[in-house]
Design an enzyme around this catalytic site. Structure first.
Site, short mmCIF file in Angstrom:
data_model
loop_
_atom_site.label_atom_id
_atom_site.label_comp_id
_atom_site.label_asym_id
_atom_site.label_seq_id
_atom_site.Cartn_x
_atom_site.Cartn_y
_atom_site.Cartn_z
N HIS A 148 84.75 76.19 -0.85
CA HIS A 148 86.22 76.18 -0.74
C HIS A 148 86.72 75.08 0.21
O HIS A 148 87.75 75.23 0.85
CB HIS A 148 86.77 77.54 -0.28
CG HIS A 148 86.17 78.70 -1.01
ND1 HIS A 148 86.67 79.18 -2.21
CD2 HIS A 148 85.08 79.47 -0.73
CE1 HIS A 148 85.92 80.20 -2.62
NE2 HIS A 148 84.94 80.39 -1.74
N GLU B 79 88.56 56.06 -5.65
CA GLU B 79 89.71 56.68 -6.32
C GLU B 79 89.78 56.28 -7.78
O GLU B 79 90.08 57.09 -8.67
CB GLU B 79 91.01 56.27 -5.62
CG GLU B 79 91.12 56.78 -4.19
CD GLU B 79 92.24 56.06 -3.44
OE1 GLU B 79 93.40 56.20 -3.84
OE2 GLU B 79 91.94 55.33 -2.47
N LYS C 172 94.87 49.18 7.41
CA LYS C 172 94.30 50.04 6.37
C LYS C 172 92.98 49.53 5.79
O LYS C 172 92.78 48.33 5.61
CB LYS C 172 95.30 50.18 5.22
CG LYS C 172 96.53 50.96 5.60
CD LYS C 172 96.27 52.44 5.68
CE LYS C 172 96.23 53.00 4.27
NZ LYS C 172 96.12 54.45 4.27
N SER D 248 95.74 47.02 2.69
CA SER D 248 97.10 47.31 2.26
C SER D 248 97.94 46.04 2.36
O SER D 248 97.69 45.19 3.22
CB SER D 248 97.69 48.39 3.16
OG SER D 248 99.10 48.32 3.16
#
Ligand code: ARG
Length: 482
Positions: A155, A289, A282, A276
């Site tokens: 979980h 992804e 960043k 970024s």
């Protein structure tokens, strides 16, 4: 006028030309198409159906067309509709009358099924090799992980400590099953439909086994109707791709989490990260992804073909022309995901100290404290409740169960002795899980041996595969226009 001009008085409506054409997609299969035609012409001559001189002219003409396409010196014309007609009409332009004899005893229906099966075999083989590549990277990452431990989760909550190597090996086994599925898809494709002609077989004395052998197929499809209307082998391939993509997506999701500031378990190499355009600080896991994102596309390809096939009466229907784009896309997308994932895993830095530092959150030792009591005679359910209270107490004090003073344990049960601290030691907890397939270093070392042995079996299985006809540059997995 099209090849079937004889029966028609009018040209096709211009709007149907691009609509009806599959050439932009199936030109990727030019090598498979040419190999199929060479095998067919060779067999026709052996059987005395066409002369050897005609067969020789056909084969030489086909090879010269192949060389031109290889060299990028061939102009495809959408008016030819598909790769079969593009090559046949060019052949007749080049060699004249013998070119017109090539299609004797053959239909585009068995021709396209042959090309597609040959293509599916090449894709499956390439993906099997890429699957082995990622497994090698994961096996060596597991080897490098040594005794690094991280909080195992259920979980997405801290559950029990596990070896990082153990965690990575779980993916190696998942990929092992993916390999088995790819191998099954390869075998499903590995039968020749050639000779089924349009749907019913032909009146010519074709030798189907000969063309099958020349093309490297292990056998022939037994039923001519099935031969031209079956696309199960593509569904098998796309299903294998979908499950593997789903596995990569799960690993990608973990990489996204692990590389976040909250986790900090791994640092991706710069080569597999992006920045970024506005936030100078960043470092984003874009490629993980994207692997997660591309999984939707691969599964979409599978669903598209399932839906396309579901209402089709036997035998060939033009709907089936929609089969190749998704299969090529699924295989190419997955091949790219595998290559990127392999690079990412091979270049990440594992922050074992950080993994260890977060272990003192989430009461990872709780199960073992309950086991401690149960091993001293307390029924496990009761022990579970006692430890539940200890966790509550720790929560109230804002600490981990492992940080409670001995007196608190003593009060909770007289079965607790000073040696309870051993049950709280995270390395000891890991080391105690010696079940076969468990996370103890000894069990993981054994598992690693088996995973490596399984890897070698699969590496050998690729060598034993029936021959394939590799894609040319228009259809290679990593490139081309498919
Ligand atoms: N381009 C077609 C396909 O990809 C080839 C077979 C066409 N056969 C036919 N009878 N129209 O399926």
């Amino acid at each position: 006028m099209a090849l079937w001009g004889g029966r028609f008085e009018e040209d096709a409506a211009p709007v149907t030309q691009e609509f009806g054409a599959s050439l932009p997609v199936d030109k990727a299969l030019y090598k498979q198409d040419i190999a199929g035609s060479i095998a067919h012409a060779t067999m026709l001559a052996e059987q005395g159906i066409i002369s050897h001189e005609d067969a020789d002219a056909i084969c030489a003409g086909l090879k010269s067309i192949e060389a031109d396409i290889d060299a990028g010196a061939f102009t495809f014309n959408i008016a030819d509709e598909d790769i079969h007609m593009a090559i046949e009409s060019e052949l007749t332009r080049r060699i004249g009358e013998p070119g017109g004899r090539l299609h004797t005893g053959r239909s585009r229906n068995d021709q396209v099924a042959t090309d597609t099966r040959l293509g599916a075999k090449a894709l499956a083989k390439d993906l099997m090799e890429a699957n082995l590549g990622l497994r090698r990277a994961l096996l060596s990452a597991a080897e490098d992980a040594g005794d690094a431990v991280l909080p195992g989760m259920t979980h997405l909550q801290h559950a029990q400590p596990v070896l990082f190597a153990h965690h990575l090996l779980a993916y190696v086994w998942m990929l092992g099953r993916d390999f088995t599925r790819l191998n099954a898809a390869f075998n499903a494709a590995d039968l020749s439909p050639l000779g089924a002609a349009a749907l019913a077989g032909t009146t010519y004395p074709l030798d189907r086994r000969m063309t099958a052998g020349l093309l490297g197929f292990s056998g022939v499809v037994e039923n001519s109707l099935d031969a031209v209307s079956d696309r199960d082998f593509l569904l098998d391939l796309e299903y294998a791709c979908s499950v593997m993509a789903m596995h990569l997506s799960r690993l990608a999701e973990e990489i996204v989490l692990w590389s976040s500031q909250e986790f900090g378990f791994i640092t991706l190499s710069d080569a597999y990260s992006t920045g970024s355009s506005i936030m100078p600080q960043k470092k984003n896991p874009d490629f993980a992804e994207l692997i997660r994102g591309k999984t939707g596309r691969v599964v979409g390809d599978l669903v598209q073909l399932l839906v396309t096939m579901k209402g089709l009466p036997l035998a060939y229907n033009k709907d089936m022309q929609e089969d190749k784009e998704g299969a090529l896309d699924a295989a190419k997308t997955l091949a790219q995901c595998l290559a990127v994932m392999t690079g990412m895993v091979s270049t990440w830095t594992v922050n074992a100290d950080r993994m260890r530092a977060v272990m003192h959150r989430g009461h990872l030792a709780a199960t073992d404290v309950a086991d401690y009591l149960a091993k001293r005679g307390m029924p496990f359910r009761e022990a579970h409740a006692v430890v539940g209270h200890l966790v509550l107490e720790a929560e109230k004090r804002g600490c981990d169960i492992a940080d409670l003073p001995f007196e608190v344990f003593e009060q909770a049960s007289e079965l607790f002795g000073r040696d309870i601290t051993k049950a709280l030691d995270l390395d000891a907890i890991v080391a105690a899980r010696t079940t076969e397939g468990g996370t103890a270093p000894t069990a993981v070392a054994e598992q690693m041996k088996r995973a490596r042995a399984r890897y070698l079996v699969d590496e050998n299985a690729v060598k034993l595969l029936a021959p394939v006809i590799p894609f040319g540059h228009l259809g290679h997995l990593g490139t081309g226009s498919n």
